[in-house]
Design a protein around this motif. Structure first.
Motif: not given
Length: 140
Positions: A28, A37, A71, A94, A99-100, A103
């Motif tokens: 990240v 990402l 993804k 992201i 999503e964070y 990731a």
């Protein structure tokens, strides 16, 4: 024509499956304008002609093996000769907390992902191949 189209689709899938995505690693990258990402991997050409990777997808699974996300990445590499490999690098923004979280779990190894090639270009024939049959034309 339908039989020919089905045969072309089977051939396209076999060509796509001859490409391998290995050694996938995640990081990240946090910048002032947002997080990204970063995916690095090795693309291996097991096909009989030179190819360029156009797109691949990665089903992301949790520790129980349940798919939590899919993804997709689209980016063209240079030509990879038969039997050779090439390092590849893809990035995606992201967006949002969910999503964070995914990731971060990919980056720290909690979640896993495998790469599947979904589109590639065959060298001298300049054919764009995808799982539907792509540039392989069925006989009429």
């Amino acid at each position: 024509y339908k039989e020919g189209a089905a045969k072309a689709a089977r051939e396209a899938v076999a060509i796509l499956e001859s490409m391998e995505i290995r050694d996938i690693a995640f990081a990240v990258d946090e910048k002032s304008y947002g997080a990204t990402l970063v995916v690095t991997a090795t693309a291996i050409n097991n096909f009989k002609e030179a190819v360029r990777l156009s797109a691949f997808e990665m089903p992301v699974t949790d520790d129980a093996g349940t798919q939590v996300e899919l993804k997709r990445f689209a980016s063209t590499t240079g030509f990879i000769e038969p039997g050779k490999s090439m390092p590849v690098r893809f990035t995606t923004s992201i967006r949002g907390e969910e999503e964070y979280d995914i990731a971060s779990k990919l980056a720290n190894g909690t979640y896993k992902a495998v790469g599947r090639v979904t589109s590639l270009m065959i060298g001298k024939r300049n054919l764009l191949i995808d799982a539907t049959g792509g540039g392989l034309r069925p006989p009429r």
